[in-house]
Design a protein around this motif. Structure first.
Motif, mmCIF file in Angstrom:
data_model
loop_
_atom_site.group_PDB
_atom_site.id
_atom_site.type_symbol
_atom_site.label_atom_id
_atom_site.label_comp_id
_atom_site.label_asym_id
_atom_site.label_seq_id
_atom_site.Cartn_x
_atom_site.Cartn_y
_atom_site.Cartn_z
ATOM 1 N N ASP A 191 0.827 -1.207 0.000
ATOM 2 C CA ASP A 191 0.000 0.000 0.000
ATOM 3 C C ASP A 191 0.865 1.264 0.000
ATOM 4 O OD1 ASP A 191 0.836 -0.135 2.545
ATOM 5 O OD2 ASP A 191 -1.134 -0.542 3.441
ATOM 6 N N PHE A 192 2.120 1.108 -0.486
ATOM 7 C CA PHE A 192 2.968 2.275 -0.730
ATOM 8 C C PHE A 192 3.752 2.030 -2.010
ATOM 9 C CE2 PHE A 192 4.766 -0.427 2.652
ATOM 10 C CZ PHE A 192 5.886 -0.917 2.002
ATOM 11 N N LYS A 193 4.428 3.070 -2.488
ATOM 12 C CA LYS A 193 5.142 2.947 -3.771
ATOM 13 C C LYS A 193 6.655 2.984 -3.574
ATOM 14 C CE LYS A 193 1.381 4.387 -6.524
ATOM 15 N NZ LYS A 193 0.837 5.083 -7.625
ATOM 16 N N PHE A 194 7.361 2.639 -4.638
ATOM 17 C CA PHE A 194 8.825 2.531 -4.572
ATOM 18 C C PHE A 194 9.467 3.483 -5.574
ATOM 19 C CE2 PHE A 194 6.997 -1.435 -3.194
ATOM 20 C CZ PHE A 194 7.719 -1.738 -2.048
ATOM 21 N N ASP A 195 10.674 3.949 -5.219
ATOM 22 C CA ASP A 195 11.417 4.811 -6.139
ATOM 23 C C ASP A 195 12.293 3.997 -7.082
ATOM 24 O OD1 ASP A 195 10.789 7.626 -5.097
ATOM 25 O OD2 ASP A 195 11.122 6.390 -3.322
ATOM 26 N N LEU A 196 12.615 2.780 -6.627
ATOM 27 C CA LEU A 196 13.394 1.872 -7.482
ATOM 28 C C LEU A 196 12.888 0.453 -7.241
ATOM 29 C CD1 LEU A 196 15.949 1.243 -9.291
ATOM 30 C CD2 LEU A 196 17.188 0.903 -7.127
ATOM 31 N N ILE A 197 12.648 -0.254 -8.341
ATOM 32 C CA ILE A 197 12.325 -1.687 -8.230
ATOM 33 C C ILE A 197 13.337 -2.428 -9.098
ATOM 34 C CG2 ILE A 197 10.597 -3.485 -8.623
ATOM 35 C CD1 ILE A 197 8.397 -1.498 -8.075
ATOM 36 N N VAL A 198 13.979 -3.460 -8.522
ATOM 37 C CA VAL A 198 14.943 -4.242 -9.294
ATOM 38 C C VAL A 198 14.526 -5.715 -9.279
ATOM 39 C CG1 VAL A 198 16.939 -2.698 -8.941
ATOM 40 C CG2 VAL A 198 16.461 -4.476 -7.245
ATOM 41 N N ALA A 199 14.867 -6.405 -10.352
ATOM 42 C CA ALA A 199 14.640 -7.860 -10.417
ATOM 43 C C ALA A 199 15.934 -8.468 -10.947
ATOM 44 C CB ALA A 199 13.447 -8.186 -11.322
ATOM 45 N N PRO A 200 16.961 -8.572 -10.062
ATOM 46 C CA PRO A 200 18.293 -8.964 -10.525
ATOM 47 C C PRO A 200 18.433 -10.465 -10.789
ATOM 48 C CG PRO A 200 18.387 -7.767 -8.420
ATOM 49 C CD PRO A 200 16.962 -8.189 -8.650
ATOM 50 N N PHE A 201 19.245 -10.776 -11.761
ATOM 51 C CA PHE A 201 19.689 -12.132 -12.081
ATOM 52 C C PHE A 201 18.530 -13.006 -12.584
ATOM 53 C CE2 PHE A 201 22.355 -15.961 -10.414
ATOM 54 C CZ PHE A 201 22.721 -16.228 -11.713
ATOM 55 N N ARG A 202 18.037 -12.595 -13.763
ATOM 56 C CA ARG A 202 17.161 -13.487 -14.552
ATOM 57 C C ARG A 202 15.789 -13.782 -13.961
ATOM 58 N NH1 ARG A 202 21.851 -13.112 -17.055
ATOM 59 N NH2 ARG A 202 23.333 -14.818 -16.978
ATOM 60 N N VAL A 203 15.345 -12.981 -13.007
ATOM 61 C CA VAL A 203 14.037 -13.252 -12.400
ATOM 62 C C VAL A 203 12.962 -13.287 -13.492
ATOM 63 C CG1 VAL A 203 12.300 -12.404 -10.786
ATOM 64 C CG2 VAL A 203 14.734 -12.217 -10.205
ATOM 65 N N ILE A 204 13.050 -12.346 -14.422
ATOM 66 C CA ILE A 204 12.032 -12.202 -15.468
ATOM 67 C C ILE A 204 11.987 -13.450 -16.365
ATOM 68 C CG2 ILE A 204 13.062 -11.174 -17.551
ATOM 69 C CD1 ILE A 204 10.519 -9.437 -15.357
ATOM 70 N N MET A 205 13.122 -14.158 -16.460
ATOM 71 C CA MET A 205 13.177 -15.333 -17.329
ATOM 72 C C MET A 205 12.436 -16.534 -16.716
ATOM 73 S SD MET A 205 17.075 -14.896 -18.679
ATOM 74 C CE MET A 205 16.881 -15.800 -20.208
ATOM 75 N N HIS A 206 12.011 -16.378 -15.467
ATOM 76 C CA HIS A 206 11.181 -17.418 -14.855
ATOM 77 C C HIS A 206 9.716 -17.278 -15.271
ATOM 78 C CE1 HIS A 206 14.169 -19.276 -12.253
ATOM 79 N NE2 HIS A 206 14.605 -18.078 -11.908
ATOM 80 N N LEU A 207 9.377 -16.190 -15.963
ATOM 81 C CA LEU A 207 7.988 -16.009 -16.416
ATOM 82 C C LEU A 207 7.885 -16.560 -17.836
ATOM 83 C CD1 LEU A 207 7.410 -12.368 -15.143
ATOM 84 C CD2 LEU A 207 6.738 -14.503 -14.020
#
Ligand SMILES: C[S@@+](CC[C@H](N)C(=O)[O-])C[C@H]1O[C@@H](n2cnc3c(N)ncnc32)[C@H](O)[C@@H]1O
Length: 251
Positions: free
Chosen positions: A97-113
């Motif tokens: 219920d709050f926002k972020f100034d930086l979001i990271v998904a390091p080391f291939r996290v996206i490749m799990h989708l």
């Protein structure tokens, strides 16, 4: 379908990846986090390889992951009054219920989708959780044509002691599926302990991306502004690049 990291893979994650990965991406992600004034979220925080260091220099950082076995290891490293920073949630539907100034998904996290619907949902969910002016940074490897054609056949990529006198070996097999754009990766761990030798296998698909698919994907999402560089030092993409480092911005 989610592929959660099994217990023994989580157990040996730090031993293997502090050695194989820290010299590659740590400085890049630590610098990004250090230079952010405000809240940071690490998606796919795992055992805290990057997260623990960020907390040491007092970053206001949160972490989510879908693998309880990975989070168990991380929670053991954290003092109890910091546990509120960690939660079991997926990139596709996490909620704060709050926002972020930086979001990271390091080391291939996206490749799990694996599915494109999940990829778009993930990008839009990240977008929703960014403050205006915030950035989302993730990485993926540039597909290696040799591996796409021949795969990898039982390659040992780690062979050392994990504790004095106790051996650990990891053997990787990768079977390409070009139509579905996945590498089906089979990890085999072999280790000794006081009870004798053990082994365990885990198979997980990794979705590979080409450059223009990544661009189309981002352009299909709520993000409109992005850069893709070719390594962790900010080098522009060229024909020899081995990584896609994607920086999406929210206005
Ligand atoms: C290769 S590890 C990276 C861990 C850590 N970021 C690092 O750099 O050492 C990938 C992590 O992403 C997590 N993961 C996979 N799919 C996810 C999802 N849908 N949402 C959040 N985390 C996910 C896995 O459980 C795993 O801990």
């Amino acid at each position: 379908m989610e592929h959660k990291y099994p217990k023994n893979f989580a157990r040996f994650y730090d031993t293997i990846y502090h050695r194989m990965r820290d010299g590659v991406d740590s400085e890049f992600f630590q610098k990004l986090i250090k230079n952010t004034k405000g809240r940071v979220l690490e998606i796919g925080v795992g055992t805290g390889r990057l997260f623990m260091n960020a907390l040491e220099y007092k970053a206001d950082i949160y972490g989510i992951d879908i693998s309880p076995a990975m989070l168990d290891i991380l929670l053991k490293k954290l003092p109890a009054d910091q546990h509120y920073r960690i939660s079991e949630q997926s990139i596709t539907n996490f909620s704060f219920d709050f926002k972020f100034d930086l979001i990271v998904a390091p080391f291939r996290v996206i490749m799990h989708l694996i599915e494109k619907e999940d990829q778009v949902r993930a990008l839009n969910n990240v977008y929703k959780h960014l403050a205006s002016g915030g950035r989302f940074v993730f990485d993926a490897f540039v597909p290696d044509p040799g591996i796409l054609k021949y795969g990898i056949d039982k390659q040992t990529d780690f062979d050392d002691e994990y504790e004095p006198g106790k051996k650990l070996r990891r053997i990787v097999t990768s079977i390409p599926d070009l139509v579905n754009q996945v590498l089906n990766v089979l990890f085999r761990l072999e280790w000794d302990d006081d009870e004798g030798p053990h082994s365990e296998e885990w198979e997980t698909p990794l979705r590979f991306f080409f450059r223009y698919e990544l661009e189309y994907l981002i352009e299909r999402s709520d993000f409109h502004e992005y850069d893709i560089t070719g390594d962790y030092t900010g080098k522009l993409l060229d024909k020899d690049s081995k990584e896609f480092i994607v920086i999406c911005k929210k206005h």
